[in-house]
Design a protein around this motif. Sequence first.
Motif, PDB file in Angstrom:
ATOM      1  N   VAL A   1       0.834  -1.202   0.000  1.00  0.00           N
ATOM      2  CA  VAL A   1       0.000   0.000   0.000  1.00  0.00           C
ATOM      3  C   VAL A   1       0.871   1.256   0.000  1.00  0.00           C
ATOM      4  O   VAL A   1       0.539   2.256  -0.653  1.00  0.00           O
ATOM      5  CB  VAL A   1      -0.966   0.002   1.210  1.00  0.00           C
ATOM      6  N   VAL A   2       2.000   1.214   0.721  1.00  0.00           N
ATOM      7  CA  VAL A   2       2.940   2.346   0.714  1.00  0.00           C
ATOM      8  C   VAL A   2       3.418   2.622  -0.700  1.00  0.00           C
ATOM      9  O   VAL A   2       3.436   3.776  -1.151  1.00  0.00           O
ATOM     10  CB  VAL A   2       4.151   2.061   1.634  1.00  0.00           C
ATOM     11  N   PHE A   3       3.800   1.585  -1.434  1.00  0.00           N
ATOM     12  CA  PHE A   3       4.307   1.773  -2.796  1.00  0.00           C
ATOM     13  C   PHE A   3       3.229   2.311  -3.728  1.00  0.00           C
ATOM     14  O   PHE A   3       3.483   3.212  -4.539  1.00  0.00           O
ATOM     15  CB  PHE A   3       4.850   0.448  -3.340  1.00  0.00           C
ATOM     16  N   ILE A   4       2.006   1.790  -3.610  1.00  0.00           N
ATOM     17  CA  ILE A   4       0.921   2.228  -4.495  1.00  0.00           C
ATOM     18  C   ILE A   4       0.530   3.672  -4.209  1.00  0.00           C
ATOM     19  O   ILE A   4       0.498   4.520  -5.110  1.00  0.00           O
ATOM     20  CB  ILE A   4      -0.306   1.307  -4.354  1.00  0.00           C
ATOM     21  N   PHE A   5       0.254   3.964  -2.942  1.00  0.00           N
ATOM     22  CA  PHE A   5      -0.210   5.304  -2.586  1.00  0.00           C
ATOM     23  C   PHE A   5       0.933   6.313  -2.621  1.00  0.00           C
ATOM     24  O   PHE A   5       0.711   7.495  -2.900  1.00  0.00           O
ATOM     25  CB  PHE A   5      -0.891   5.284  -1.217  1.00  0.00           C
ATOM     26  N   GLY A   6       2.154   5.847  -2.330  1.00  0.00           N
ATOM     27  CA  GLY A   6       3.304   6.735  -2.449  1.00  0.00           C
ATOM     28  C   GLY A   6       3.542   7.140  -3.887  1.00  0.00           C
ATOM     29  O   GLY A   6       3.816   8.307  -4.183  1.00  0.00           O
ATOM     30  N   ALA A   7       3.397   6.179  -4.805  1.00  0.00           N
ATOM     31  CA  ALA A   7       3.579   6.476  -6.224  1.00  0.00           C
ATOM     32  C   ALA A   7       2.518   7.455  -6.716  1.00  0.00           C
ATOM     33  O   ALA A   7       2.813   8.387  -7.477  1.00  0.00           O
ATOM     34  CB  ALA A   7       3.524   5.184  -7.041  1.00  0.00           C
ATOM     35  N   LEU A   8       1.278   7.266  -6.258  1.00  0.00           N
ATOM     36  CA  LEU A   8       0.205   8.191  -6.635  1.00  0.00           C
ATOM     37  C   LEU A   8       0.467   9.588  -6.075  1.00  0.00           C
ATOM     38  O   LEU A   8       0.225  10.592  -6.749  1.00  0.00           O
ATOM     39  CB  LEU A   8      -1.142   7.666  -6.117  1.00  0.00           C
ATOM     40  N   THR A   9       0.983   9.636  -4.841  1.00  0.00           N
ATOM     41  CA  THR A   9       1.301  10.921  -4.210  1.00  0.00           C
ATOM     42  C   THR A   9       2.332  11.681  -5.032  1.00  0.00           C
ATOM     43  O   THR A   9       2.181  12.878  -5.297  1.00  0.00           O
ATOM     44  CB  THR A   9       1.829  10.695  -2.782  1.00  0.00           C
ATOM     45  N   LEU A  10       3.392  10.994  -5.439  1.00  0.00           N
ATOM     46  CA  LEU A  10       4.465  11.645  -6.192  1.00  0.00           C
ATOM     47  C   LEU A  10       4.039  11.979  -7.622  1.00  0.00           C
ATOM     48  O   LEU A  10       4.341  13.066  -8.127  1.00  0.00           O
ATOM     49  CB  LEU A  10       5.704  10.751  -6.210  1.00  0.00           C
ATOM     50  N   TYR A  11       3.342  11.072  -8.266  1.00  0.00           N
ATOM     51  CA  TYR A  11       2.953  11.284  -9.659  1.00  0.00           C
ATOM     52  C   TYR A  11       1.946  12.422  -9.801  1.00  0.00           C
ATOM     53  O   TYR A  11       2.061  13.257 -10.704  1.00  0.00           O
ATOM     54  CB  TYR A  11       2.373   9.996 -10.232  1.00  0.00           C
ATOM     55  N   LEU A  12       0.968  12.459  -8.893  1.00  0.00           N
ATOM     56  CA  LEU A  12      -0.078  13.476  -8.960  1.00  0.00           C
ATOM     57  C   LEU A  12       0.242  14.708  -8.120  1.00  0.00           C
ATOM     58  O   LEU A  12      -0.530  15.677  -8.145  1.00  0.00           O
ATOM     59  CB  LEU A  12      -1.423  12.872  -8.496  1.00  0.00           C
ATOM     60  N   GLN A  13       1.366  14.654  -7.373  1.00  0.00           N
ATOM     61  CA  GLN A  13       1.740  15.752  -6.488  1.00  0.00           C
ATOM     62  C   GLN A  13       0.592  16.122  -5.557  1.00  0.00           C
ATOM     63  O   GLN A  13       0.243  17.293  -5.371  1.00  0.00           O
ATOM     64  CB  GLN A  13       2.181  16.969  -7.307  1.00  0.00           C
ATOM     65  N   ASN A  14       0.012  15.077  -4.960  1.00  0.00           N
ATOM     66  CA  ASN A  14      -1.129  15.244  -4.057  1.00  0.00           C
ATOM     67  C   ASN A  14      -0.889  14.379  -2.829  1.00  0.00           C
ATOM     68  O   ASN A  14      -0.934  13.148  -2.917  1.00  0.00           O
ATOM     69  CB  ASN A  14      -2.423  14.835  -4.758  1.00  0.00           C
ATOM     70  N   ASP A  15      -0.626  15.030  -1.681  1.00  0.00           N
ATOM     71  CA  ASP A  15      -0.287  14.264  -0.480  1.00  0.00           C
ATOM     72  C   ASP A  15      -1.486  13.575   0.172  1.00  0.00           C
ATOM     73  O   ASP A  15      -1.340  12.868   1.160  1.00  0.00           O
ATOM     74  CB  ASP A  15       0.428  15.150   0.541  1.00  0.00           C
ATOM     75  N   THR A  16      -2.678  13.770  -0.383  1.00  0.00           N
ATOM     76  CA  THR A  16      -3.861  13.101   0.158  1.00  0.00           C
ATOM     77  C   THR A  16      -3.688  11.587   0.128  1.00  0.00           C
ATOM     78  O   THR A  16      -4.111  10.879   1.047  1.00  0.00           O
ATOM     79  CB  THR A  16      -5.121  13.484  -0.638  1.00  0.00           C
ATOM     80  N   PHE A  17      -3.041  11.078  -0.911  1.00  0.00           N
ATOM     81  CA  PHE A  17      -2.917   9.628  -1.067  1.00  0.00           C
ATOM     82  C   PHE A  17      -2.060   9.014   0.047  1.00  0.00           C
ATOM     83  O   PHE A  17      -2.431   7.998   0.626  1.00  0.00           O
ATOM     84  CB  PHE A  17      -2.327   9.297  -2.439  1.00  0.00           C
ATOM     85  N   ILE A  18      -0.905   9.608   0.337  1.00  0.00           N
ATOM     86  CA  ILE A  18      -0.054   9.057   1.385  1.00  0.00           C
ATOM     87  C   ILE A  18      -0.695   9.238   2.756  1.00  0.00           C
ATOM     88  O   ILE A  18      -0.496   8.423   3.657  1.00  0.00           O
ATOM     89  CB  ILE A  18       1.370   9.689   1.345  1.00  0.00           C
ATOM     90  N   LYS A  19      -1.499  10.288   2.908  1.00  0.00           N
ATOM     91  CA  LYS A  19      -2.191  10.498   4.181  1.00  0.00           C
ATOM     92  C   LYS A  19      -3.285   9.455   4.403  1.00  0.00           C
ATOM     93  O   LYS A  19      -3.608   9.112   5.542  1.00  0.00           O
ATOM     94  CB  LYS A  19      -2.791  11.909   4.230  1.00  0.00           C
ATOM     95  N   MET A  20      -3.858   8.975   3.314  1.00  0.00           N
ATOM     96  CA  MET A  20      -4.919   7.975   3.429  1.00  0.00           C
ATOM     97  C   MET A  20      -4.379   6.559   3.569  1.00  0.00           C
ATOM     98  O   MET A  20      -5.132   5.635   3.884  1.00  0.00           O
ATOM     99  CB  MET A  20      -5.829   8.049   2.193  1.00  0.00           C
ATOM    100  N   LYS A  21      -3.067   6.390   3.356  1.00  0.00           N
ATOM    101  CA  LYS A  21      -2.490   5.051   3.444  1.00  0.00           C
ATOM    102  C   LYS A  21      -2.774   4.369   4.776  1.00  0.00           C
ATOM    103  O   LYS A  21      -3.210   3.200   4.799  1.00  0.00           O
ATOM    104  CB  LYS A  21      -0.984   5.130   3.151  1.00  0.00           C
ATOM    105  N   PRO A  22      -2.559   5.014   5.949  1.00  0.00           N
ATOM    106  CA  PRO A  22      -2.870   4.332   7.216  1.00  0.00           C
ATOM    107  C   PRO A  22      -4.347   3.972   7.332  1.00  0.00           C
ATOM    108  O   PRO A  22      -4.689   2.939   7.917  1.00  0.00           O
ATOM    109  CB  PRO A  22      -2.463   5.366   8.280  1.00  0.00           C
ATOM    110  N   THR A  23      -5.216   4.825   6.794  1.00  0.00           N
ATOM    111  CA  THR A  23      -6.650   4.529   6.836  1.00  0.00           C
ATOM    112  C   THR A  23      -6.951   3.260   6.057  1.00  0.00           C
ATOM    113  O   THR A  23      -7.680   2.375   6.538  1.00  0.00           O
ATOM    114  CB  THR A  23      -7.460   5.695   6.240  1.00  0.00           C
ATOM    115  N   ILE A  24      -6.386   3.150   4.861  1.00  0.00           N
ATOM    116  CA  ILE A  24      -6.625   1.983   4.023  1.00  0.00           C
ATOM    117  C   ILE A  24      -6.083   0.712   4.663  1.00  0.00           C
ATOM    118  O   ILE A  24      -6.769  -0.316   4.747  1.00  0.00           O
ATOM    119  CB  ILE A  24      -5.987   2.185   2.629  1.00  0.00           C
TER     120      ILE A  24
END
Length: 210
Positions: A88-111
Amino acid sequence: MSSIEAAKPRKEISPLLKMVLELGPLVVFFFANARGEWLGAHFPALTELGGPIFIATGLFMAATALALTVSWIFTRTLPIMPLISGIVVFIFGALTLYLQNDTFIKMKPTIVNSLFGVILLGGLLFGKSLLGYVFHSAFRLDEAGWRKLTIRWGIFFVFLAIMNEVVWRNFSTDFWVAFKVWGTMPITVLFTLSQMPLIMKHSLDQEADA
């Protein structure tokens, strides 16, 4: 020869190294976020990732990959919970970096916590105390003990998911990062220690000694 090797017990790593592998990526994440500008100034390539939270996310992913690799080298296996969390870290981290949106990494613990909570509590609906498959090498409990412990951990994971949502949606990014490292971990340790009376009460080893 292969049958003899297969019969060998699974290698274990020291508790200290295990703690470093589990907490190391989180500590890297915290300090990289806190010192993001300094890191960007001394390592200009990191600025390609974005601001401090994005630099921290990239290093968090790298530290997680390193921790999983070291765990595999020493034990030739990957614990299921760190593995799922790492994916999940790799998936949401990649989305965070690619889209430049930290919402994804913040939602990682929730997921991750929601997933663990649903799996544990859902397993009980089918009569399966799935926590026993995770901690069977650490504890030997009777059926009632595994069921109670699974319920408690399932509810606790849901609590962590809700808590993460409350914090990241209502506080600053710096506060969320600090709470993720210095708030969530102590809470988890305290919860784990609070389960020891239940574990001792339902321990099969204790019954055997009696």
